[in-house]
Design a protein around this motif. Structure first.
Motif, PDB file in Angstrom:
ATOM      1  N   GLY A  71      25.094 -36.619   0.485  1.00 15.67           N
ATOM      2  CA  GLY A  71      23.686 -36.339   0.280  1.00 15.67           C
ATOM      3  C   GLY A  71      22.917 -37.416  -0.448  1.00 15.67           C
ATOM      4  N   LEU A  72      23.612 -38.374  -1.050  1.00  8.62           N
ATOM      5  CA  LEU A  72      22.922 -39.443  -1.779  1.00  8.62           C
ATOM      6  C   LEU A  72      22.359 -40.505  -0.848  1.00  8.62           C
ATOM      7  CD1 LEU A  72      25.162 -40.194  -4.905  1.00  8.62           C
ATOM      8  CD2 LEU A  72      23.241 -38.621  -4.681  1.00  8.62           C
ATOM      9  N   ARG A  73      23.021 -40.723   0.303  1.00  9.51           N
ATOM     10  CA  ARG A  73      22.646 -41.771   1.249  1.00  9.51           C
ATOM     11  C   ARG A  73      22.694 -43.146   0.592  1.00  9.51           C
ATOM     12  NH1 ARG A  73      24.515 -40.959   4.391  1.00  9.51           N
ATOM     13  NH2 ARG A  73      23.383 -42.073   5.987  1.00  9.51           N
ATOM     14  N   ILE A  74      23.881 -43.548   0.186  1.00  9.92           N
ATOM     15  CA  ILE A  74      24.086 -44.868  -0.410  1.00  9.92           C
ATOM     16  C   ILE A  74      25.217 -45.583   0.300  1.00  9.92           C
ATOM     17  CG2 ILE A  74      24.913 -46.097  -2.462  1.00  9.92           C
ATOM     18  CD1 ILE A  74      23.299 -44.214  -4.159  1.00  9.92           C
ATOM     19  N   GLY A  75      24.884 -46.719   0.890  1.00 15.10           N
ATOM     20  CA  GLY A  75      25.879 -47.602   1.473  1.00 15.10           C
ATOM     21  C   GLY A  75      25.773 -48.973   0.822  1.00 15.10           C
ATOM     22  N   TYR A  76      26.807 -49.776   0.977  1.00 16.06           N
ATOM     23  CA  TYR A  76      26.750 -51.130   0.414  1.00 16.06           C
ATOM     24  C   TYR A  76      27.526 -52.088   1.295  1.00 16.06           C
ATOM     25  CZ  TYR A  76      31.223 -49.666  -1.739  1.00 16.06           C
ATOM     26  OH  TYR A  76      32.496 -49.185  -1.970  1.00 16.06           O
ATOM     27  N   ALA A  77      27.040 -53.318   1.341  1.00 13.96           N
ATOM     28  CA  ALA A  77      27.673 -54.368   2.121  1.00 13.96           C
ATOM     29  C   ALA A  77      27.991 -55.527   1.201  1.00 13.96           C
ATOM     30  CB  ALA A  77      26.759 -54.828   3.248  1.00 13.96           C
ATOM     31  N   SER A  78      29.211 -56.053   1.338  1.00 18.87           N
ATOM     32  CA  SER A  78      29.661 -57.161   0.488  1.00 18.87           C
ATOM     33  C   SER A  78      30.007 -58.359   1.361  1.00 18.87           C
ATOM     34  CB  SER A  78      30.898 -56.746  -0.325  1.00 18.87           C
ATOM     35  OG  SER A  78      30.641 -55.582  -1.069  1.00 18.87           O
ATOM     36  N   GLY A  79      29.588 -59.527   0.933  1.00 12.75           N
ATOM     37  CA  GLY A  79      29.884 -60.722   1.708  1.00 12.75           C
ATOM     38  C   GLY A  79      29.401 -61.971   1.022  1.00 12.75           C
ATOM     39  N   CYS A  80      29.431 -63.072   1.740  1.00 15.25           N
ATOM     40  CA  CYS A  80      29.009 -64.361   1.205  1.00 15.25           C
ATOM     41  C   CYS A  80      27.483 -64.439   1.107  1.00 15.25           C
ATOM     42  CB  CYS A  80      29.518 -65.493   2.096  1.00 15.25           C
ATOM     43  SG  CYS A  80      31.298 -65.770   1.986  1.00 15.25           S
TER      44      CYS A  80
END
Length: 359
Positions: A225-234
């Motif tokens: 229900g929070l709707r939190i995603g994350y992307a990690s990279g250069c």
């Protein structure tokens, strides 16, 4: 005569909207890979502290995700390398859309395996890009010769590999995914939405391989229900991505809740371990029924081939249990259903119905 529809892109008119199933009262919901547990259930002190935190959240002000401190909390909780930069999204769905937008040049190609998460193809069409879907093998493993040939031939700007895969649950061989990253000249997104339930992760490599982006979410570990995603990279990718992230794409309540929850990551880990144990119990129970074929899963769901997917779906629904009918989604998913791993009581209810039908 010109009509309003003449102004709407024909490729969008040809699409169908993503349907979110209704939840009738009293039903067990095992169709969307949500956690069956509220993250603060059984911990009244934590729940009280969280509620006080929300009451004090500055909801009269616009949020600033970049300075919210959530990136640091994610880095510490999930051991994201210091050299990796982090982009936050309103769920993984927004990040998939933004990554697609990032490379949406005329005639550019997105490549993914199939069956996999439907939003990869959806966003390729949304931004007018060429989409290439490479079929998996019948056991849902990667067809490496065909996949590598497609990468060489189409030179995709963006490759999506769900690791583990959705809707199959299978986690591909690590060395095969590494071969995809090596072969691709464009960005390779390793989508680890179910990474918390998997035996392996590419997160430790985030920031050290230029064309690798590792995408994760908190949805599957108790916070859908929070709707939190994350992307990690250069920086070469994440800094460019930051230019198109909407300035206020997340809300104060979600940011505050996520930061608070990650300070108690041990609770999340215990719940995840409990669900992994239940997954193995469910897999064993389903595999013991001779008329079924349960596929090994590294996610929080199990995909099963049954004699009649619609029959099972309807029978479970009659017993107030919702699952996902995959039949008709892709030829490789013929007569398949996907069952989210629930609580022990929910899983027992599913097994009872299936044993009565097929046992």
């Amino acid at each position: 005569m010109t009509t309003l529809s003449d102004f709407i892109r024909p490729e969008i008119q040809a699409m169908t909207a993503y349907r979110v199933a209704d939840l009738p009262e009293g039903f067990i919901k095992l169709d969307a890979m949500e956690s069956p547990y509220h993250p603060f259930a059984g911990a009244p002190e934590l729940a009280g502290e969280w509620q006080r935190l929300l009451a004090e959240a500055p909801i009269h002000l616009y949020p600033n995700p970049a300075t919210s401190g959530l990136q640091d909390a994610l880095r510490q909780a999930f051991h994201i390398p210091q050299e990796a930069k982090i982009a936050l999204g309103n769920g993984s769905d927004e990040l998939i859309q933004l990554l697609t937008m990032l490379v949406a040049k005329p005639k550019a190609t997105i490549l993914a395996v199939e069956p996999s998460f439907v939003m990869y193809k959806h966003n390729a069409r949304l931004f007018g890009m060429h989409y290439v879907g490479v079929p998996l093998n019948e056991d849902f493993t990667l067809n490496m010769p065909v996949l590598l040939e497609a990468i060489e031939w189409h030179n995709p700007a963006l490759v999506f590999i769900a690791y583990p895969n959705n809707p199959t649950g299978v986690c591909f061989k690590r060395e095969e995914v590494e071969a995809v990253i090596d072969a691709a000249k464009g960005i390779v997104v390793v989508d680890e939405a179910y990474g918390a339930f998997s035996r392996d992760s590419f997160l430790p490599q985030a920031g050290s391989i230029e064309n690798l982006v590792v995408m994760r979410t908190v949805s599957k570990i108790g916070f859908a229900g929070l709707r939190i995603g994350y992307a990690s990279g250069c920086a070469a990718v994440i800094d460019e991505l930051a230019k198109i992230v909407p300035p206020y794409n997340m809300n104060q309540l979600s940011l505050a809740t996520a930061k608070f929850a990650l300070q108690h990551a041990e609770r999340i880990e215990k719940t995840t371990a409990k669900l992994k144990d239940e997954r193995e119990r469910m897999f064993a129970g389903l595999s013991a029924i001779g008329r079924l074929k349960a596929f090994p899963s590294d996610a929080n769901f199990i995909t099963v081939r049954v004699p009649d997917a619609q029959e099972l779906f309807d029978t479970l629904k009659e017993n107030k249990i919702l699952i996902k009918n995959l039949h008709g989604v892709h030829p490789l998913l013929d007569q398949c259903v996907r069952i989210t791993v629930g609580s022990p009581e929910e899983n027992d209810a599913v097994l009872k119905v299936i044993r009565a039908l097929y046992g």
